[in-house]
Write a protein that holds these residues in place. Sequence first.
Motif, PDB file in Angstrom:
ATOM      1  N   LYS A  51       0.838  -1.198   0.000  1.00 45.12           N
ATOM      2  CA  LYS A  51       0.000   0.000   0.000  1.00 45.12           C
ATOM      3  C   LYS A  51       0.871   1.246   0.000  1.00 45.12           C
ATOM      4  O   LYS A  51       1.806   1.361   0.794  1.00 45.12           O
ATOM      5  CB  LYS A  51      -0.903   0.035   1.247  1.00 45.12           C
ATOM      6  N   GLU A  72      -2.583   5.596   0.677  1.00 53.76           N
ATOM      7  CA  GLU A  72      -3.604   4.604   1.034  1.00 53.76           C
ATOM      8  C   GLU A  72      -3.496   4.128   2.472  1.00 53.76           C
ATOM      9  O   GLU A  72      -4.494   3.714   3.072  1.00 53.76           O
ATOM     10  CB  GLU A  72      -3.482   3.378   0.126  1.00 53.76           C
ATOM     11  N   LEU A  73      -2.286   4.169   3.036  1.00 48.46           N
ATOM     12  CA  LEU A  73      -2.076   3.613   4.367  1.00 48.46           C
ATOM     13  C   LEU A  73      -1.025   4.424   5.113  1.00 48.46           C
ATOM     14  O   LEU A  73       0.129   4.516   4.684  1.00 48.46           O
ATOM     15  CB  LEU A  73      -1.610   2.150   4.262  1.00 48.46           C
ATOM     16  N   GLY A  76      -2.012  -5.070   4.743  1.00 49.06           N
ATOM     17  CA  GLY A  76      -1.882  -4.317   3.498  1.00 49.06           C
ATOM     18  C   GLY A  76      -2.857  -4.718   2.416  1.00 49.06           C
ATOM     19  O   GLY A  76      -2.728  -4.272   1.271  1.00 49.06           O
TER      20      GLY A  76
END
Length: 452
Positions: free
Chosen positions: A20, A24-25, A316
């Motif tokens: 990721k 996104e993370l 993930g």
Amino acid sequence: MVIGGDAAGMSAASQARRLKGSDELEIVAFERGHFTSYSACGIPYWVGGDVGERDELIARTPEEHRARDIDLRMRTEVTEIDVAGGRVRARDIDSGAESWTSYDKLVIATGARPIRPDLPGADAPGVHGVQTLDDGQALIDSLTRTRGRRAVVVGAGYIGVEMAEALINRGYEVTVVNRGSEPMSTLDPDMGRLVHEAMEGMGITMVDNAQVTKVHTGEDGRVRAVATEDAEYPADVVVLGIGVRPETALAKAAGLPLGAHGGLLTDLSMRVRGHENIWAGGDCVEVLDLVSGQERHFALGTHANKHGQVIGSNVGGGYATFPGVVGTAVSKVCDLEIARTGLREKDARRVGLQYETVTIESTSRAGYYPKASLMTVKMLAERRTGRLLGVQIVGREGAAKRVDIAAVALTARMTVEQMTALDLGYAPPFSPVWDPVLVAARKAARAVVQGF
């Protein structure tokens, strides 16, 4: 959010980041020490001089993790997990400042803590545990300052025998005090006796069946001796090698499920049982023993890194599982190699298995080839079925890694009869025509038939 910046925690963070991107993370990691992603297993070899510099044990620095968009907060200790609120409280060790940080997904990788005896004098200067790089540096500094050359190692497990070697390499007169009947309780006593005899042959004084009762100190407050119920052993430095326990005080206080050995319980994805958004891995968890079918605690870096890969994949957005272990471990003291995998006799009895045992002596190479060395192989096989249950090996060069043959056979649930047909590599510089593990398997196969 990751609690713990060593093998499992940072492997999880790194794997999740590979899957990721930063948009996104977001990944936040807390580490209470000075170092990340280092080899604790290498500390005895650094202390003993085989590894020249501390930084050679570091796989990835905090700066390298931050370069991968991981918000790594060093010298920061998590003091509380609020499961219901999805947040943790952390304290900056240097400033004392505390704050709460929220999480969507939590990874607990708090490792294990050394067992330190509750004895008078156990915290005196000159008494050292060996778990972190800071511990290793403190011991090296102590050895450098100490004028005397007498060392006592308390405990004769993996850390104990490895530290005995390190101190011998540094020119110390070494005494190992062990409360068990033989060193290396991960072996059966008959195999441990071989280790005892070899260590004494190296000039190490072995004291078995002895319980330490006190650490004596001198007028300067520094350690001067270790006392048992029957004797006193002079010491200029003391190293504790008693073992470790899962570091799960945080998890316990948060109401997370712990097993019989004090480790966190997870499912195959390393998700903490009963908690959708919490994972755990490394030395703070219990794992499935594939041979006995029970949960056990194995504190090894190999497992921790695999746990981290599994956790990172699942956090993930991917998918991975950790099926369990067979309990493989190798060690050495000077030129003696020690290996085990699977069950000991007492493990098999505890889970209700009936078994046959065989012990053989063979050589690491063809007997006529130069430098062929003796090794002893002990094998356990289940009565009636012939299923391999465990293998222990003690010998010189070329002995320890042969245990990997048995580890694969255990994972595949092979019988000792099936093992005799394994197509292993052969040439006189590497093995006799019949590899020692296969010699033991042949003898075990006959024992199973005769026992039935």
